[in-house]
Design a protein around this motif. Sequence first.
Motif, mmCIF file in Angstrom:
data_model
loop_
_atom_site.group_PDB
_atom_site.id
_atom_site.type_symbol
_atom_site.label_atom_id
_atom_site.label_comp_id
_atom_site.label_asym_id
_atom_site.label_seq_id
_atom_site.Cartn_x
_atom_site.Cartn_y
_atom_site.Cartn_z
ATOM 1 N N LEU A 320 26.309 23.384 45.714
ATOM 2 C CA LEU A 320 25.961 22.551 46.869
ATOM 3 C C LEU A 320 26.632 21.188 46.787
ATOM 4 C CD1 LEU A 320 22.183 23.367 47.257
ATOM 5 C CD2 LEU A 320 23.938 23.688 48.993
ATOM 6 N N LEU A 323 29.920 21.638 47.985
ATOM 7 C CA LEU A 323 29.895 21.911 49.419
ATOM 8 C C LEU A 323 29.793 20.625 50.241
ATOM 9 C CD1 LEU A 323 29.697 24.378 51.422
ATOM 10 C CD2 LEU A 323 27.230 24.047 51.348
ATOM 11 N N VAL A 324 29.003 19.663 49.769
ATOM 12 C CA VAL A 324 28.847 18.419 50.538
ATOM 13 C C VAL A 324 29.896 17.387 50.142
ATOM 14 C CG1 VAL A 324 26.375 18.751 50.931
ATOM 15 C CG2 VAL A 324 27.129 17.423 48.952
ATOM 16 N N LEU A 352 19.664 21.408 51.774
ATOM 17 C CA LEU A 352 20.248 22.747 51.867
ATOM 18 C C LEU A 352 19.821 23.659 50.726
ATOM 19 C CD1 LEU A 352 23.913 21.888 52.882
ATOM 20 C CD2 LEU A 352 22.118 22.816 54.335
ATOM 21 N N SER A 382 30.061 20.931 60.131
ATOM 22 C CA SER A 382 30.733 22.075 59.516
ATOM 23 C C SER A 382 29.720 22.935 58.757
ATOM 24 C CB SER A 382 31.889 21.622 58.620
ATOM 25 O OG SER A 382 31.397 21.119 57.414
ATOM 26 N N LEU A 383 28.722 22.299 58.138
ATOM 27 C CA LEU A 383 27.696 23.071 57.438
ATOM 28 C C LEU A 383 26.886 23.899 58.428
ATOM 29 C CD1 LEU A 383 26.420 20.414 54.891
ATOM 30 C CD2 LEU A 383 27.753 22.462 54.393
ATOM 31 N N GLN A 384 26.614 23.282 59.577
ATOM 32 C CA GLN A 384 25.839 23.996 60.577
ATOM 33 C C GLN A 384 26.555 25.263 61.039
ATOM 34 O OE1 GLN A 384 25.500 22.168 64.559
ATOM 35 N NE2 GLN A 384 23.386 22.813 64.483
ATOM 36 N N ARG A 386 28.766 26.965 59.377
ATOM 37 C CA ARG A 386 28.838 27.960 58.308
ATOM 38 C C ARG A 386 27.506 28.626 58.040
ATOM 39 N NH1 ARG A 386 32.233 25.424 53.503
ATOM 40 N NH2 ARG A 386 31.127 26.901 52.179
#
Length: 453
Positions: A320, A323-324, A352, A382-384, A386
């Motif tokens: 994570l 990822l961020v 998340l 972008s997380l949303q 994915r």
Amino acid sequence: MRGKDMAMIFQEPMSALNPLMTVGAQVTEVMEAHRAFTPDARKQRALDLFNFVGLPDPKVLYDTHPFRLSGGQRQRVMIAMALALEPPLLIADEPTTALDVTTQAQILALIAKIQKEKGMGVMFVTHDFGVVAEIAHRVAVMEKGILVEQGSVDQVLNNPRHPYTQRLIAAVPHLRKIERVVAKEGEVVLEVANLQKTYVTGRTLFTKPRIIKAVDNVSFTVRRGETLGIVGESGSGKSTIGKCLLKLIKIDGGEIRFQGTDIAGYSEAQLRPLRRHVQMIFQDPFASLNPRHTVGRSICDGPIANGDSPRDAEHRTRELLELVGLDVSAFDRYPNQFSGGQRQRIGIARALALNPSLIVADESVSALDVSVQAQVLELLQSLQKRLQIGIIFITHDLRVASQICHSIAVMHQGKIVEFGKPTDIFNNPQSDYTKRLVDAIPGKQWEPQESVV
Ligand code: ADP
Ligand code: MG
């Protein structure tokens, strides 16, 4: 020189005003200190000034203490004080940053009017390019203590030369012209119907008990992969909605259907297994991170409490962090070793960690600088995409809302007064309140040119 040749107004007038003195006495004191006007004329002058800066009922106000006034009224008192001796220079340091947009628009108009009528020079300090576009003739841009660029407002905003200015301007949130479309219309994750929350504040020395309808018959739905914006000025009930959804406070009525189940009447024990599916990101992640725990531990705690093995949780946390957009070494560091933007990324990683289907983000980019704000908004989007998360994005900043939201609910005094797509709301607002709100957005006429963005 102070007061006579130059005067200053600040972001937080409450801390600049003396809480123990009536506002009238504070304004006359400035004149007294400079032996300006006769003692009898001072009071009249203060009343005239209150009138000039648009304060209601100057006579009553004269004998009022600062805590009784609203933020906008206090700023007007500060301006009246600054004008008492008609100094040729007014230094205004973020004087509207803590105010609502409609109040901000009024104060900016007031400063412009005073400048015109009194011929005063104004040095206006701000981080907001919209405000710059609204009020400035000339602009000086600072980076790390150095003035990197100076020029007319037109040159700096529309044709910036320095790379730092160019980066800043590219990051300024603007009202979007183009609709954001939901990548993939997901299932309804949350359905709120007729939500009610009333606060009753107790009697204090100064006030009678008051009943505040903080949330008044509010309904909306959120789908996976969709961002619903809740916008409105401070006190409109935005945060209360967020707290109701997470059941951090007791609600007084209505339904909260989470993935089909009405959780409005659920006890804490019934809610526990659901908690992981709805996460919250706050304005100040620092306040919600334990300063004595490493970032890794803060993020792992949730999954471990929900039954993951420490090994799995750690593995996932490292993923994570990456990822961020943080270095994996962040795992072993402490919150105070990170900048505001990095801490917000940590807050997102933590949200998340439990694989939520819904995130409630309350003013979660409001404390960040524009360039960092743009990065965090980018990350959320972008997380949303994915992870197909539904997001409820609460903000007082309509420009930010227009950047990230698929649909927007405008709140006023606990009610949703308008609901729709951002482009419809901003180009064609229906309710009077939304019209006022959109009108008050600073610098909305200003569009950075293609070459800049
Ligand atoms: P926003 O987030 O839009 O600024 P809030 O939801 O925080 O607004 O507040 C809505 C209204 O409820 C305001 O009038 C506020 O003063 C009131 N309020 C919020 N929390 C409490 C509380 N714990 N007790 C009493 N009144 C409250
Ligand atoms: Mg709030």
